[in-house]
Design an enzyme around this catalytic site. Structure first.
Site, PDB file in Angstrom:
ATOM      1  N   ASN A   1     -29.632 -21.174  51.705  1.00  0.00           N
ATOM      2  CA  ASN A   1     -28.680 -22.122  52.259  1.00  0.00           C
ATOM      3  C   ASN A   1     -29.365 -23.490  52.241  1.00  0.00           C
ATOM      4  O   ASN A   1     -30.375 -23.690  52.926  1.00  0.00           O
ATOM      5  CB  ASN A   1     -28.323 -21.712  53.692  1.00  0.00           C
ATOM      6  CG  ASN A   1     -27.253 -22.613  54.266  1.00  0.00           C
ATOM      7  OD1 ASN A   1     -27.053 -23.739  53.801  1.00  0.00           O
ATOM      8  ND2 ASN A   1     -26.565 -22.129  55.275  1.00  0.00           N
TER       9      ASN A   1
ATOM     10  N   ASN B   1     -26.580 -29.414  43.059  1.00  0.00           N
ATOM     11  CA  ASN B   1     -25.183 -29.199  42.698  1.00  0.00           C
ATOM     12  C   ASN B   1     -24.367 -28.555  43.819  1.00  0.00           C
ATOM     13  O   ASN B   1     -23.144 -28.718  43.853  1.00  0.00           O
ATOM     14  CB  ASN B   1     -25.161 -28.322  41.434  1.00  0.00           C
ATOM     15  CG  ASN B   1     -23.797 -27.736  41.149  1.00  0.00           C
ATOM     16  OD1 ASN B   1     -22.900 -28.438  40.672  1.00  0.00           O
ATOM     17  ND2 ASN B   1     -23.616 -26.454  41.463  1.00  0.00           N
TER      18      ASN B   1
ATOM     19  N   SER C   1     -19.555 -37.526  42.654  1.00  0.00           N
ATOM     20  CA  SER C   1     -18.137 -37.312  42.320  1.00  0.00           C
ATOM     21  C   SER C   1     -17.472 -38.663  42.178  1.00  0.00           C
ATOM     22  O   SER C   1     -17.913 -39.650  42.798  1.00  0.00           O
ATOM     23  CB  SER C   1     -17.447 -36.532  43.444  1.00  0.00           C
ATOM     24  OG  SER C   1     -16.035 -36.618  43.315  1.00  0.00           O
TER      25      SER C   1
ATOM     26  N   TYR D   1     -16.138 -35.884  52.318  1.00  0.00           N
ATOM     27  CA  TYR D   1     -16.600 -35.620  50.947  1.00  0.00           C
ATOM     28  C   TYR D   1     -16.987 -36.927  50.240  1.00  0.00           C
ATOM     29  O   TYR D   1     -18.047 -37.028  49.609  1.00  0.00           O
ATOM     30  CB  TYR D   1     -15.489 -34.899  50.186  1.00  0.00           C
ATOM     31  CG  TYR D   1     -15.851 -34.427  48.800  1.00  0.00           C
ATOM     32  CD1 TYR D   1     -16.646 -33.289  48.624  1.00  0.00           C
ATOM     33  CD2 TYR D   1     -15.398 -35.098  47.662  1.00  0.00           C
ATOM     34  CE1 TYR D   1     -16.976 -32.845  47.356  1.00  0.00           C
ATOM     35  CE2 TYR D   1     -15.722 -34.657  46.397  1.00  0.00           C
ATOM     36  CZ  TYR D   1     -16.508 -33.527  46.242  1.00  0.00           C
ATOM     37  OH  TYR D   1     -16.841 -33.086  44.985  1.00  0.00           O
TER      38      TYR D   1
ATOM     39  N   ALA E   1     -17.875 -39.805  51.520  1.00  0.00           N
ATOM     40  CA  ALA E   1     -19.104 -40.371  52.098  1.00  0.00           C
ATOM     41  C   ALA E   1     -20.330 -39.619  51.575  1.00  0.00           C
ATOM     42  O   ALA E   1     -21.346 -40.219  51.216  1.00  0.00           O
ATOM     43  CB  ALA E   1     -19.040 -40.311  53.626  1.00  0.00           C
TER      44      ALA E   1
ATOM     45  N   ILE F   1     -12.658 -31.582  37.378  1.00  0.00           N
ATOM     46  CA  ILE F   1     -13.150 -30.619  36.394  1.00  0.00           C
ATOM     47  C   ILE F   1     -12.536 -29.247  36.693  1.00  0.00           C
ATOM     48  O   ILE F   1     -12.353 -28.882  37.857  1.00  0.00           O
ATOM     49  CB  ILE F   1     -14.699 -30.522  36.459  1.00  0.00           C
ATOM     50  CG1 ILE F   1     -15.343 -31.927  36.457  1.00  0.00           C
ATOM     51  CG2 ILE F   1     -15.247 -29.657  35.327  1.00  0.00           C
ATOM     52  CD1 ILE F   1     -15.100 -32.774  35.238  1.00  0.00           C
TER      53      ILE F   1
HETATM   54  N1  LIG Z   1     -14.945 -29.252  40.242  1.00  0.00           N
HETATM   55  C1  LIG Z   1     -14.751 -30.548  40.295  1.00  0.00           C
HETATM   56  O1  LIG Z   1     -13.698 -31.062  39.891  1.00  0.00           O
HETATM   57  C2  LIG Z   1     -15.837 -31.451  40.795  1.00  0.00           C
HETATM   58  C3  LIG Z   1     -15.665 -32.831  40.653  1.00  0.00           C
HETATM   59  C4  LIG Z   1     -16.652 -33.696  41.114  1.00  0.00           C
HETATM   60  C5  LIG Z   1     -17.792 -33.183  41.707  1.00  0.00           C
HETATM   61  N2  LIG Z   1     -17.930 -31.844  41.856  1.00  0.00           N
HETATM   62  C6  LIG Z   1     -19.142 -31.362  42.506  1.00  0.00           C
HETATM   63  O2  LIG Z   1     -19.813 -30.469  41.637  1.00  0.00           O
HETATM   64  C7  LIG Z   1     -20.502 -29.474  42.394  1.00  0.00           C
HETATM   65  C8  LIG Z   1     -20.082 -28.092  41.930  1.00  0.00           C
HETATM   66  O3  LIG Z   1     -18.682 -27.985  42.047  1.00  0.00           O
HETATM   67  P1  LIG Z   1     -17.889 -26.656  41.599  1.00  0.00           P
HETATM   68  O4  LIG Z   1     -16.530 -27.094  41.273  1.00  0.00           O
HETATM   69  O5  LIG Z   1     -18.682 -25.898  40.620  1.00  0.00           O
HETATM   70  O6  LIG Z   1     -17.849 -25.913  43.010  1.00  0.00           O
HETATM   71  P2  LIG Z   1     -17.763 -24.356  43.353  1.00  0.00           P
HETATM   72  O7  LIG Z   1     -17.152 -24.270  44.715  1.00  0.00           O
HETATM   73  O8  LIG Z   1     -17.136 -23.599  42.238  1.00  0.00           O
HETATM   74  O9  LIG Z   1     -19.304 -23.925  43.440  1.00  0.00           O
HETATM   75  C9  LIG Z   1     -20.142 -24.409  44.454  1.00  0.00           C
HETATM   76  C10 LIG Z   1     -21.291 -23.429  44.665  1.00  0.00           C
HETATM   77  O10 LIG Z   1     -22.110 -23.929  45.734  1.00  0.00           O
HETATM   78  C11 LIG Z   1     -22.466 -22.841  46.575  1.00  0.00           C
HETATM   79  N3  LIG Z   1     -22.760 -23.326  47.924  1.00  0.00           N
HETATM   80  C12 LIG Z   1     -21.881 -23.808  48.851  1.00  0.00           C
HETATM   81  N4  LIG Z   1     -22.517 -24.094  49.992  1.00  0.00           N
HETATM   82  C13 LIG Z   1     -23.842 -23.819  49.787  1.00  0.00           C
HETATM   83  C14 LIG Z   1     -24.999 -23.901  50.600  1.00  0.00           C
HETATM   84  N5  LIG Z   1     -24.936 -24.327  51.886  1.00  0.00           N
HETATM   85  N6  LIG Z   1     -26.205 -23.536  50.076  1.00  0.00           N
HETATM   86  C15 LIG Z   1     -26.284 -23.080  48.796  1.00  0.00           C
HETATM   87  N7  LIG Z   1     -25.204 -22.957  47.988  1.00  0.00           N
HETATM   88  C16 LIG Z   1     -24.006 -23.315  48.482  1.00  0.00           C
HETATM   89  C17 LIG Z   1     -21.238 -21.941  46.545  1.00  0.00           C
HETATM   90  O11 LIG Z   1     -21.556 -20.611  46.977  1.00  0.00           O
HETATM   91  C18 LIG Z   1     -20.815 -22.035  45.085  1.00  0.00           C
HETATM   92  O12 LIG Z   1     -21.439 -21.052  44.292  1.00  0.00           O
HETATM   93  C19 LIG Z   1     -20.183 -29.763  43.869  1.00  0.00           C
HETATM   94  O13 LIG Z   1     -21.197 -30.553  44.443  1.00  0.00           O
HETATM   95  C20 LIG Z   1     -18.897 -30.569  43.781  1.00  0.00           C
HETATM   96  O14 LIG Z   1     -18.701 -31.399  44.887  1.00  0.00           O
HETATM   97  C21 LIG Z   1     -16.987 -30.967  41.413  1.00  0.00           C
END
Ligand SMILES: NC(=O)c1ccc[n+]([C@@H]2O[C@H](COP(=O)([O-])OP(=O)(O)OC[C@H]3O[C@@H](n4cnc5c(N)ncnc54)[C@H](O)[C@@H]3O)[C@@H](O)[C@H]2O)c1
Length: 252
Positions: free
Chosen positions: A62, A89, A150, A162, A164, A195
């Protein structure tokens, strides 16, 4: 940086962008330390990396737990003998309006709703970035840290928490790029637009259509397009303290 046989840690590697970045770096020959709270999902990513012929180990972690993060980064160096890169990430969403007024009733975003997102997205990035840098310096490795920001960092309705957090992790990357260069560590951020992952998969079709109209290229981005950017940042040694907007030119 030469990716072949380098060791890259990725948080939130169990699914979505984290998993795709792991597979893209594995194809380039990198070894992977995969971190996530979800250990079943991690195993899935690990198996896919192993099929590509690289060493990949999982760490149930975590990112908000300071002692745990310190231990995991120490374990990574024990297990691989080195650490060359980190992708911060792991991230969550808890969207809501700051103030909502409906039928003369006012509700406010709770401190808990605000802090829970700051805790994972910002404090988690701080802790993992700090520990990765400490390990790189202790083992005298040059390294690269990438924070996933993001497009919401510019501000977005319903995303006080988010937006911030994502503005802050972009700023951490530019700060670290300046501060850690003396140790041979580079840092950068990627600010993705919308994405295709499970984070966005729950959108209603109308919302999706509205959103796609805001993107000049006319579609959501793919996880591969973000992973390709991460690979490029690792490989190009002149990139430092900058933020890459990979968003199809979305109007926000
Ligand atoms: N998908 C999008 O459109 C998008 C756009 C901009 C930015 N992002 C950013 O990209 C990153 C990945 O996004 P995604 O769409 O793959 O998200 P997702 O929800 O599919 O995956 C996120 C992963 O992070 C893990 N996670 C959550 N809390 C955690 C913690 N406390 N410790 C360890 N792991 C933890 C989850 O278990 C999950 O496997 C994120 O930071 C998100 O904010 C995503």
């Amino acid at each position: 940086m030469e990716l072949k046989q380098s060791v890259i840690a990725i948080t939130g590697a169990g699914q979505g962008l984290g998993q795709m970045m792991a597979l893209t770096l594995a194809k380039a020959g990198a070894e992977l330390a995969l971190l996530d709270v979800n250990d079943e999902a991690l195993l899935n990513t690990k198996e896919q990396c192993n099929v590509l012929g690289v060493k990949a180990l999982t760490y149930k972690a975590n990112v908000t737990d300071e002692r745990h993060v310190e231990q995991v980064f120490s374990d990574i160096v024990r297990d691989f003998g080195q650490l060359d890169g980190l992708i911060n990430n792991a991230g969550i969403l808890r969207d809501g309006l700051l103030i909502k007024v409906k039928d003369d009733e006012m509700t406010k975003m709770s401190l808990d709703q605000f802090s829970s997102v700051i805790d994972v997205n910002l404090n988690g990035t701080f802790l993992c970035g700090r520990e990765a840098a400490a390990q790189m310096i202790n083992t005298q490795r040059k390294g690269v840290i990438i924070n996933i920001s993001s497009v919401a960092r510019a501000g977005n309705i319903g995303q006080s928490n988010y937006a911030a957090s994502k503005a802050a992790v972009a700023t951490l990357a530019t700060t670290w790029g300046k501060e850690l260069a003396r140790y041979g560590i580079r840092a950068a951020a990627i600010a993705p637009g919308v994405i295709e992952t499970s984070m966005t998969g729950g959108m209603k079709p109308e919302a999706r259509e509205r959103l796609e109209k805001m993107v000049p290229v006319g579609r959501m981005g793919s996880p591969e397009e973000i992973a390709q950017t991460a690979k490029f940042i690792f490989e190009n040694d002149y990139i430092n303290a900058r933020i890459f907007e990979v968003d199809g030119g979305i109007f926000m």
